[in-house]
Scaffold this motif. Sequence first.
Motif, PDB file in Angstrom:
ATOM      1  N   GLU A   1      23.042   9.348 -57.506  1.00  0.00           N
ATOM      2  CA  GLU A   1      23.033  10.037 -56.204  1.00  0.00           C
ATOM      3  C   GLU A   1      24.063   9.453 -55.250  1.00  0.00           C
ATOM      4  OE1 GLU A   1      18.917   9.631 -55.225  1.00  0.00           O
ATOM      5  OE2 GLU A   1      18.327  11.487 -56.275  1.00  0.00           O
ATOM      6  N   CYS A   2      24.422   8.176 -55.459  1.00  0.00           N
ATOM      7  CA  CYS A   2      25.469   7.548 -54.642  1.00  0.00           C
ATOM      8  C   CYS A   2      26.874   7.855 -55.169  1.00  0.00           C
ATOM      9  CB  CYS A   2      25.285   6.027 -54.595  1.00  0.00           C
ATOM     10  SG  CYS A   2      23.971   5.467 -53.528  1.00  0.00           S
ATOM     11  N   GLY A   3      26.935   8.445 -56.364  1.00  0.00           N
ATOM     12  CA  GLY A   3      28.238   8.741 -56.941  1.00  0.00           C
ATOM     13  C   GLY A   3      28.794   7.638 -57.823  1.00  0.00           C
ATOM     14  N   LEU A   4      27.935   6.672 -58.227  1.00  0.00           N
ATOM     15  CA  LEU A   4      28.400   5.586 -59.093  1.00  0.00           C
ATOM     16  C   LEU A   4      28.419   6.039 -60.555  1.00  0.00           C
ATOM     17  CD1 LEU A   4      26.428   2.546 -57.607  1.00  0.00           C
ATOM     18  CD2 LEU A   4      28.696   3.397 -56.969  1.00  0.00           C
ATOM     19  N   SER A   5      29.265   5.387 -61.355  1.00  0.00           N
ATOM     20  CA  SER A   5      29.338   5.712 -62.774  1.00  0.00           C
ATOM     21  C   SER A   5      29.677   4.453 -63.567  1.00  0.00           C
ATOM     22  CB  SER A   5      30.378   6.798 -63.040  1.00  0.00           C
ATOM     23  OG  SER A   5      31.664   6.346 -62.655  1.00  0.00           O
ATOM     24  N   VAL A   6      29.497   4.543 -64.879  1.00  0.00           N
ATOM     25  CA  VAL A   6      29.820   3.445 -65.790  1.00  0.00           C
ATOM     26  C   VAL A   6      31.115   3.784 -66.515  1.00  0.00           C
ATOM     27  CG1 VAL A   6      29.039   2.156 -67.831  1.00  0.00           C
ATOM     28  CG2 VAL A   6      27.380   2.864 -66.095  1.00  0.00           C
ATOM     29  N   LYS A   7      32.004   2.825 -66.622  1.00  0.00           N
ATOM     30  CA  LYS A   7      33.283   3.057 -67.303  1.00  0.00           C
ATOM     31  C   LYS A   7      33.025   3.522 -68.734  1.00  0.00           C
ATOM     32  CE  LYS A   7      36.001  -0.228 -64.536  1.00  0.00           C
ATOM     33  NZ  LYS A   7      34.935  -0.641 -63.606  1.00  0.00           N
ATOM     34  N   PRO A   8      33.775   4.511 -69.195  1.00  0.00           N
ATOM     35  CA  PRO A   8      33.447   5.176 -70.473  1.00  0.00           C
ATOM     36  C   PRO A   8      33.617   4.297 -71.710  1.00  0.00           C
ATOM     37  CG  PRO A   8      35.551   5.970 -69.617  1.00  0.00           C
ATOM     38  CD  PRO A   8      34.931   5.133 -68.531  1.00  0.00           C
ATOM     39  N   TYR A   9      34.390   3.204 -71.623  1.00  0.00           N
ATOM     40  CA  TYR A   9      34.592   2.354 -72.803  1.00  0.00           C
ATOM     41  C   TYR A   9      33.433   1.380 -73.014  1.00  0.00           C
ATOM     42  CZ  TYR A   9      36.078  -1.175 -69.376  1.00  0.00           C
ATOM     43  OH  TYR A   9      36.108  -2.046 -68.318  1.00  0.00           O
ATOM     44  N   ILE A  10      32.556   1.217 -72.022  1.00  0.00           N
ATOM     45  CA  ILE A  10      31.406   0.308 -72.191  1.00  0.00           C
ATOM     46  C   ILE A  10      30.392   0.972 -73.112  1.00  0.00           C
ATOM     47  CG2 ILE A  10      29.490  -0.859 -71.022  1.00  0.00           C
ATOM     48  CD1 ILE A  10      31.265  -1.071 -68.545  1.00  0.00           C
ATOM     49  N   LYS A  11      29.983   0.264 -74.144  1.00  0.00           N
ATOM     50  CA  LYS A  11      29.039   0.833 -75.095  1.00  0.00           C
ATOM     51  C   LYS A  11      27.630   0.720 -74.543  1.00  0.00           C
ATOM     52  CE  LYS A  11      28.085   1.483 -79.902  1.00  0.00           C
ATOM     53  NZ  LYS A  11      28.506   1.226 -81.293  1.00  0.00           N
ATOM     54  N   THR A  12      27.150   1.803 -73.961  1.00  0.00           N
ATOM     55  CA  THR A  12      25.816   1.851 -73.363  1.00  0.00           C
ATOM     56  C   THR A  12      24.848   2.473 -74.366  1.00  0.00           C
ATOM     57  OG1 THR A  12      26.507   3.941 -72.365  1.00  0.00           O
ATOM     58  CG2 THR A  12      26.576   1.997 -70.965  1.00  0.00           C
ATOM     59  N   SER A  13      23.601   2.062 -74.309  1.00  0.00           N
ATOM     60  CA  SER A  13      22.608   2.635 -75.217  1.00  0.00           C
ATOM     61  C   SER A  13      21.204   2.378 -74.695  1.00  0.00           C
ATOM     62  CB  SER A  13      22.757   2.053 -76.627  1.00  0.00           C
ATOM     63  OG  SER A  13      22.569   0.649 -76.606  1.00  0.00           O
ATOM     64  N   LEU A  14      20.298   3.241 -75.116  1.00  0.00           N
ATOM     65  CA  LEU A  14      18.876   3.107 -74.794  1.00  0.00           C
ATOM     66  C   LEU A  14      18.103   3.321 -76.090  1.00  0.00           C
ATOM     67  CD1 LEU A  14      16.278   3.110 -73.056  1.00  0.00           C
ATOM     68  CD2 LEU A  14      16.783   5.479 -72.433  1.00  0.00           C
TER      69      LEU A  14
END
Length: 894
Positions: A462-475
């Motif tokens: 909602e604040c407009g923040l994002s994670v850089k696309p090269y970071i390997k994120t997972s859940l």
Amino acid sequence: MSATVKNPFEHIVEPLDPKHPEQQFFNLSKLGDPRYDRLPFSIRVLLESAVRNCDEFLVKRSDVESILNWKQTQFQTVEVPFRPARVILQDFTGVPAVVDFAAMRDAVMKLGGDPEKINPVCPADLVIDHSIQVDFNRKSDSLQKNQDLEFDRNKERFQFLKWGSKAFRNMRIIPPGSGIVHQVNLEYLARVVFNQDGLLYPDSLVGTDSHTTMIDGLGVLGWGVGGIEAEAVMLGQPISMVLPEVVGYKVHGAADKFITSTDIVLTVTKHLRQVGVVGKFVEFFGPGVAQLSIADRATIANMCPEYGATAAFFPVDDVSLQYLEQTGREPEKLAYITKYLKAVAIFRDYNDVSQDPEFTQVVELDLSTVVPCCSGPKRPQDRVPVSDMKKDFEVCLEAKQGFKGFQVAPQRHNATAPFQFNGKEYALSHGSVVIAAITSCTNTSNPSVMLGAGLLAKKAVECGLSVKPYIKTSLSPGSGVVTYYLRESGVMDYLSQLGFEVVGYGCMTCIGNSGPLPEPVVEAITQGDLIAAGVLSGNRNFEGRVHPNTRANYLASPPLVIAYALAGTVRIDFDNEPIGMSSEGKDVFLRDIWPTREEIQAVERMFVIPSMFKEVYEKIEHVNERWNSLAAPSDKLYTWDPKSTYIKSPPFFDGLTRKLQPPASITDACVLLNLGDSVTTDHISPAGNIARNSPAARYLTSRGLNSRDYNSYGSRRGNDAVMARGTFANIRLFNKFLNKQAPQTIHLPTGETLDVFDAADRYQQSRIPLLVLAGKEYGSGSSRDWAAKGPFLLGIKAVLAESYERIHRSNLVGMGVIPLEYLPGDTADSLGLTGRERYTVVIPELLTPRMVVDIKLDTGKTFQVRLRFDTDVELAYFRHGGILNYMIRKMSES
């Protein structure tokens, strides 16, 4: 209870309710012994098992007396038997256990016995949760793609396990895609009180995973044992254990509204490491415990191996019963659980000080002193307050190579490495986050931290923040219930927008199944020689475990995993530096998007409901269609396929005879490896990827496989040829012979530097026995039976260390490898040992537990060490060449 042997305590058996005479129990209060009410609650569970199983053979009246007299006997190294109610396995340890059972059937048949005697007597549950990897992430179809790959890679293993589920009685297998073993145990498998054949008794267990202790948070006494020891329990043998000291951990005060359960557990982990609880039970009490949810307690209990205790017990109370109700347990079960536990005084009111038992010692934690924290960069006990993370990481950069040091030259501290990813320019530096994973049983079982992560993600988006696309994120949730409540509460979409897609139901990143990083990222790390970071909500961050390219790894709560992913680096002071820029161009600080405990609890009350648990678990054993359609043989003896590279009949029982050979001294042995402190089972028996230049890779290539089909070491634990070659194959192994990190050693007769397997093979061809020299805490970490089986196959006859992790020492005993311990004050350095000497370990014919024996060197020097066979039962196993040989001979008797 045996029908042929009269239990001397039968007179205290009575109905729990006169209206239901079919439900009986051993009423311990009828012992009429005042010592009972002063025993720690965990010791009462051991006592009940001894009373119920007393047959004057495996369990004797004197054992019952020893437990009742715990106040005195805890300091006297008194051995007692314990028969747990059940056994739990995961597939990495379960596959080799079933392989051993199949091979034992063959061996019993060769000795003229009935192979079907090799069959679980004690109920066993196996949850397939360690095979799935994060090959795909950030796409909505990542879960399906990862699960399809898991099945394609592991079809042979899964077919073998399905054969085992048919061939062996009393073994239930939970199929892949169901969840993480410890969370499934907590939410579904736990009985709390067994109701078996009309007899009520406390649920208790041992498991082939060190984090089995998680179930202690629900008041079920359990801990991890070696896979070899678990097999003996499955075959009806009691565990022989030294009656433990019990440390009382008093919790009081109230935690700040911004504190998570992860912060509490990392604080407890560091505290208890400092106290020193190795080999002891920890039992929690005090008014602060009543404020902790079962998920909070389970998180603390889960990390028990990280602070070194055997068990971390939270007796059952009203909060436990509320959890059982929330997770869909039936009302009639809750009724008899409550009534039984109160009848035998194993039910607690944490606010009632009159119930506080006697403890060996008491330590305390004031919850108000807990601050947000992480642990790292290389060990779970190295807690770092979040406010100090930036400063601490920068100190680690310059510090000498070690648990808190990377030894980077000061002029390189601000080095960067530019790279392109998806057509855009980026740059990495020391501390850049390249893996951010919400993973593992430790935290994904806890709705408060999972919903906290979801609410933080919502505010960030909602604040407009994002994670850089090269970071390997997972859940990777611990069960389907987690996805259910994340979706129903509306936060799943926000997690997905930040890249935290559900990638699978399993341990994944926490055990090294993190999958590949993008090639441009790997090249930037390698070319820049950067200390890149992984941040995960797991319980283990040892070197080389999470990913070969993340040399710094931090354990953190799920919300903090997202926070560091948003920041893109661990070199940030969240108090004074913004986490990012809003869509309006304003600085956003972590405090602006961090949810309060009240916000999280409100969502939890609304969306974590019993119907979710019932819906997920009613279909758990049949929900995986590929598992259901998997064909498997139904023969009682397994037909080994010589072409298989996954499942192979092990050589452990080759040449086994009925007649025992007397134990012999180890003569003129060479040292294969000269190691330091805190050598983990990750160092000894890796579970991650198989390196392309390793002996295991060369073996698989010789069998016609290419590198994309190697899979992981963990998935190949059913093949001894791979696992022997993978022993000591961790790239972060520090061998004093080489004075550097490498999976290599010096072949002393020739002076050549070789891969460890190749050196051991040379020694075996020359019939030279081998030793390993090590420092403190040898074998810490996961309870891997291959960390003992592998050394056995390499020809290692003994390990000489300053101290051992409990489970690993037991595993060495189980394989007939002798654990030797320096006498107090002695070390390799103080004795002037270089490891280049030839060693003769004098083993006398008459052996006693923990006896002192001589080691003679070819230099003429002699010194003494302690033989770490701690009980008479362990000595019996050694005389037979290991616990499995013992069981085969026993089962082959007519």
